[in-house]
Write an enzyme that holds these catalytic residues in place. Structure first.
Site, PDB file in Angstrom:
ATOM      1  N   CYS A  30      42.484  38.977  38.959  1.00 38.60           N
ATOM      2  CA  CYS A  30      42.149  37.791  39.760  1.00 38.60           C
ATOM      3  C   CYS A  30      43.105  37.617  40.932  1.00 38.60           C
ATOM      4  O   CYS A  30      42.836  36.825  41.830  1.00 38.60           O
ATOM      5  CB  CYS A  30      42.130  36.533  38.893  1.00 38.60           C
ATOM      6  N   CYS A  38      44.618  32.883  32.020  1.00 38.59           N
ATOM      7  CA  CYS A  38      45.473  32.057  32.879  1.00 38.59           C
ATOM      8  C   CYS A  38      46.679  31.560  32.084  1.00 38.59           C
ATOM      9  O   CYS A  38      47.793  31.497  32.610  1.00 38.59           O
ATOM     10  CB  CYS A  38      44.682  30.882  33.441  1.00 38.59           C
TER      11      CYS A  38
HETATM   12 FE1  FES Z   1      43.493  34.272  37.243  1.00 40.15          FE
HETATM   13 FE2  FES Z   1      43.256  31.828  36.370  1.00 40.15          FE
HETATM   14  S1  FES Z   1      41.690  33.052  37.270  1.00 40.15           S
HETATM   15  S2  FES Z   1      45.028  33.048  36.415  1.00 40.15           S
END
Ligand code: FES
Length: 125
Positions: free
Chosen positions: A35, A104
């Protein structure tokens, strides 16, 4: 049911302990390659106790809420307890995260463990 708990929303909107510590003696930075989010933790440890902690997170709302909650969980705690902190404990303290957002909370665990490692490297020299 709402996707995010009230605690997640609260810590996202009003994150605790944001910023950096000039006199930190343990700093850890981690990222999630998928991400692209980045989290940095600053610890000020004295007499084996986390006296102060701050974070900088460049990431999603769950990452910000996880960092904020994690700092609250470890502030004032002995290093031996902080070492046991898991992402699960962070997510539980937030009254849960959706499955696809659990990574996360992993960033928070990893950032804190990286900061502890840095602290140990500095003090063992
Ligand atoms: Fe990557 Fe939350 S989407 S840390």
């Amino acid at each position: 049911m709402a996707l995010y708990s009230e605690k997640v929303m609260d810590h996202f909107r009003n994150p605790r302990n944001v910023g950096f510590l000039e006199d930190a003696n343990g700093v850890g930075e981690v990222g999630n390659a998928k991400c692209g989010d980045i989290m940095k933790m600053y610890l000020k440890i004295e007499d084996d106790i986390v006296r102060d902690v701050k974070f900088e997170t460049f990431g999603c709302g769950s990452a910000i809420a996880s960092s904020s909650m994690a700092t609250e969980l470890i502030k004032g705690q002995p290093v031996s307890e902080v070492r046991k902190l898991t992402n699960k404990a962070v997510a539980e303290a937030l009254d849960g995260l959706p499955d696809y957002k659990m990574h996360c909370s992993v960033l928070a665990e990893e950032a804190i463990q990286a900061a502890l490692e840095d602290y140990e490297n500095r003090t063992n020299r």
